[in-house]
Design an enzyme around this catalytic site. Structure first.
Site, mmCIF file in Angstrom:
data_model
loop_
_atom_site.group_PDB
_atom_site.id
_atom_site.type_symbol
_atom_site.label_atom_id
_atom_site.label_comp_id
_atom_site.label_asym_id
_atom_site.label_seq_id
_atom_site.Cartn_x
_atom_site.Cartn_y
_atom_site.Cartn_z
ATOM 1 N N GLU A 47 0.824 -1.219 0.000
ATOM 2 C CA GLU A 47 0.000 0.000 0.000
ATOM 3 C C GLU A 47 0.853 1.262 0.000
ATOM 4 O O GLU A 47 0.427 2.306 -0.510
ATOM 5 C CB GLU A 47 -0.959 0.005 1.196
ATOM 6 N N PHE A 87 -11.283 -7.093 14.149
ATOM 7 C CA PHE A 87 -10.203 -7.566 13.292
ATOM 8 C C PHE A 87 -9.895 -6.528 12.209
ATOM 9 O O PHE A 87 -10.785 -6.047 11.528
ATOM 10 C CB PHE A 87 -10.602 -8.907 12.641
ATOM 11 N N GLN A 88 -8.643 -6.200 12.087
ATOM 12 C CA GLN A 88 -8.153 -5.212 11.109
ATOM 13 C C GLN A 88 -8.824 -3.843 11.270
ATOM 14 O O GLN A 88 -9.029 -3.127 10.295
ATOM 15 C CB GLN A 88 -8.316 -5.734 9.671
ATOM 16 N N LYS A 138 -17.477 -0.632 6.115
ATOM 17 C CA LYS A 138 -17.815 -1.701 5.186
ATOM 18 C C LYS A 138 -19.322 -1.771 4.901
ATOM 19 O O LYS A 138 -19.732 -1.952 3.759
ATOM 20 C CB LYS A 138 -17.321 -3.030 5.766
ATOM 21 N N MET A 158 24.208 8.870 2.204
ATOM 22 C CA MET A 158 24.185 10.218 2.755
ATOM 23 C C MET A 158 24.520 10.192 4.240
ATOM 24 O O MET A 158 25.249 11.057 4.733
ATOM 25 C CB MET A 158 22.808 10.859 2.527
#
Lengths: 168, 564
Positions: free
Chosen positions: B49, B111-112, B161, B472
């Site tokens: 993602e 969940f999630q 959802k 760097m």
């Protein structure tokens, strides 16, 4: 120096979080913040007391204005304002001290709002320094509990909203 | 017309002109993905993602249009965070759509479940949690409007959802109603006249052109102003390509790794006109020492930038699209011959110290690689650079003359940005050649997106400047931390072979003589190509301003004759 800001914002979930999150993230030093309904349904009014120089306050105002849910911000520090704070103070009161406390309350034009066996609960409304003075005088008796609302402010007179004439 | 929440999302995206969405499916967006095939939108399945957010960001930077990314709830949403913060710091218009657990489960640690609107509060311009399908169309309309107007930025929409499944009558609003959202007001003519007066009175004027010039599409007006009054221009990293870098009045990037003549110009100017630049610390060094000789005019679309870092003598809040065209006629033609001559002297000194002017040097230098890519492509490409030494060499040695020709993570400095962002850039600009330049460290941070490159048949050309270090930081350790290379030596794979495993032809280059043929091969090969350049390991970026030093105090590359 302390500055007083008044902000109007949409009364939506999470808006208070957006404002307080902004102060935390930008590292602004907030002295007090009080929020409640305004005269317009759906719009909340917040009074913010912020510590800092002109530059910091200018940034606070501009960053607040960038929040999509904040509709107006005024810096009312240098305007003639009515400024009030409310405090509830529960102070120990035995037989010997009760009348002395009530006397103080009367001098400050405060009110006793609850009387218990060993305590008095006092309500005072006024400018912060008057609230502070009463608290200092009550402290020797033993303050058991205290709740302060923080400053609320409104520009005096005129015929419109606070500071509308100077709104950006 | 009754539509489900999922259908409302896609229908509204189509109406906003969205053709491409970058995302990854998941349980909390399953309704969205179920409805997707019915709409004329190409979904690019990314491999992480974070890649989706960078790709949407790249798409936005390449076009100026809103880039869209999508992720499921919980870890899908949190994986977007770095990408959103990157877009936020660089004012990139992105709309992120995330799924959220169903409304009855919100707040139960389901969940999630994660509070993604809470998490992204400080890294989005605005965000929404939608728990009522009737609000959905309005929220999408507002999100796109907020993302692309004023100072652009990312907006996140978190959709529960059950809202995606619920049905409602669909009406897409024509206008937004946002009483607290302020667009820049027209700049009073008096202020524009004041800017012109200050420019006309200056003998050593200098323009700083920032990302804002590009975001406003004000490149033409900038060039007109610059040529009319012959004012030299310093750009910020993200301001690169706001004026062609091949233009004699363009001095290139200033600041911590700015060319010496650029920083000398900043330190000696008597007037600095900053256009769409936020005076980042990498540009200014300590602000108390910045441009002490100069009066400063600061023009920015975001009023909160005025006086935030540097105190200007004249602060102008406004849109450069309007300010610059209004300013040009008020500025008097000038030649500033003396000032330009002085800068030219400094410039010659820079050239004398340039490592590429040392013919005897046969090491494989990163600067040489970047310059050869520039020469081979004649600069007619978009470069997406990663972060670190490679980014600075790219900025110094590639001369960008094409608009929006350099895309890079400036404010947040996000390693791993280049490859996924380039996917978005190439999707937005299929007609253009896109090059990725990255270090071996950053490239490994989103290397999985090579699969997306192949999946989408994108002809990306990838150059890895591989020095086996987080370079760097190694440079800082060498210069300021007693040479203790702690946590910087880096093991990497043979990137050419990794590319091959993904189905991308790759080459490994170890010698200077192989550089040009390799680039030619990359150009001659249709489709993607990767070159792993094993560059000089401890080469540094010069000049460098030590952290905390004024930008006129640069660590310079010594002249060849000074080296023993």
């Amino acid at each position: 120096m302390k500055h007083t800001l008044v902000a109007l914002m949409e009364d939506k979930p999470g808006v208070l979080n957006r404002v307080s999150g902004l102060f935390r993230r930008r590292n602004y030093n907030i002295e007090s913040l009080s929020v409640g309904h305004s005269e317009t349904p759906g719009i909340s009014r917040m009074t913010i007391v912020v510590n800092g120089d002109e530059r910091v306050v200018d940034q606070v105002v501009k960053q607040l204005e960038k929040l999509v849910n904040v509709t107006q911000v005024w810096n009312v520090t240098n305007m003639p304002t009515v400024v009030r704070e409310l405090a509830l103070i529960k102070v120990k009161a035995a037989h010997g001290t009760r009348s002395e406390i009530v006397e103080l309350v009367n001098i400050f034009r405060a009110r006793v709002v609850d009387v218990g066996a060993t305590s008095l609960t006092i309500e005072i409304t006024g400018p912060e320094d008057r609230v502070n003075s009463l608290i200092d005088l009550l402290r020797p008796f033993g303050i058991e509990e205290m709740a302060r609302t923080g400053r609320v402010a409104m520009v005096r007179g005129g015929n419109g909203k606070s500071g509308e004439a100077t709104s950006r | 017309m009754k539509l489900s929440g999922a259908q409302i999302v896609w229908e509204s995206l189509v109406r906003e002109g969205v053709k491409t969405v970058f995302g990854i499916s998941g349980g909390a967006v399953i309704h969205l993905y179920h409805a997707l095939p019915d709409y004329p939108i190409h979904h690019v399945l990314m491999r992480h993602e974070q890649g989706a957010a960078h790709a949407a960001d790249g798409y936005a930077r390449a076009t100026g249009q809103v880039g869209v990314c999508m992720a499921t709830s919980g870890p899908g949403a949190t994986n977007l965070v770095t990408g959103l913060a990157t877009a936020y710091m660089d004012s990139s218009p992105v709309v992120a759509i995330t799924g959220q657990v169903a409304t009855p489960f919100i707040g139960t640690d389901a969940f999630q479940e994660v509070d993604i609107t809470g998490i992204t509060l400080p890294i989005t311009k605005h965000n929404y949690l939608v728990t009522d399908v009737r609000e959905l169309a309005t929220v999408i309309k507002e999100a796109f409007y907020i993302a692309r107007t004023g100072r652009p930025g990312p907006v996140l929409i978190d959709i529960a959802k059950d809202v995606q499944a619920a049905q409602t009558e669909y009406v897409y609003p024509d206008e937004v109603n946002l009483p607290g959202y302020r667009l820049p007001r027209p700049v009073p003519v008096e202020q524009i006249r004041q800017i012109a007066e200050m420019i006309n009175a200056a003998t050593k004027p200098l323009i700083i052109a920032g990302h804002g010039v590009i975001l406003a599409g004000a490149e033409d007006a900038l060039l007109e102003l610059v040529e009319k009054a012959r004012i030299p221009v310093v750009t910020t990293l993200l301001g690169i390509s706001s004026i062609p870098e091949t233009h004699p009045l363009c001095l290139g990037m200033g600041g911590m790794h700015g060319e010496a003549h650029t920083n000398m110009a900043l330190s000696n100017a008597d007037l600095i006109v900053s256009l769409g630049c936020r005076f980042d610390d990498r540009l200014t060094g300590p602000v108390s020492h910045f441009a002490r000789q100069a009066r400063i005019v600061h023009v920015d679309v975001d009023a909160a930038e005025l006086g935030k870092n540097v105190r200007p003598d004249l602060a102008v809040a406004g849109d450069l699209r309007e300010v610059l065209p209004a300013l040009v006629p008020l500025v008097e033609p000038a030649d500033h011959a003396e000032w330009l001559e002085c800068i030219q002297e400094w410039r010659l000194d820079s050239a004398r110290r340039d490592i590429l002017n040392r013919e005897t040097d046969n090491r494989l230098l990163p600067q040489y690689v970047v310059r050869q890519i520039w020469q081979a492509t004649e600069g007619e490409v978009i470069v997406v650079s990663d972060v670190g030494q490679n980014q600075m060499w790219e900025a110094q040695y590639f001369f960008h003359h094409r608009r929006r020709g350099l895309i890079s993570s400036g404010g947040l400095g996000t390693m791993g940005f280049a490859l996924p962002a380039a996917i978005g850039v190439q999707m937005a600009r299929p007609d253009q050649q896109v090059w990725v330049t990255a270090g071996d460290g950053g490239f490994q941070m989103n290397i999985q997106e090579l699969a997306t490159v192949v999946q989408e048949k994108l002809p990306l050309k990838i150059a890895i400047l591989n020095n086996g270090y987080l370079g760097m930081v190694r440079q800082w350790q060498q210069l300021f931390f007693e040479g203790r290379y702690s946590g910087t030596p880096l093991l990497g794979p043979n990137f050419a072979k990794v590319a091959e495993a993904y189905g991308i032809p790759g080459l490994r280059v170890c010698e200077k003589a192989e550089v040009v043929p390799a680039i030619q091969q990359a150009l001659a090969t249709p489709g993607p190509f990767l070159i792993d350049f094993l560059i000089e390991q401890e080469e540094n970026v010069y000049p460098m301003v030590a952290p905390g030093s004024p930008i006129c105090n640069m660590i310079r590359r010594p002249l060849e004759t000074e080296e023993v």
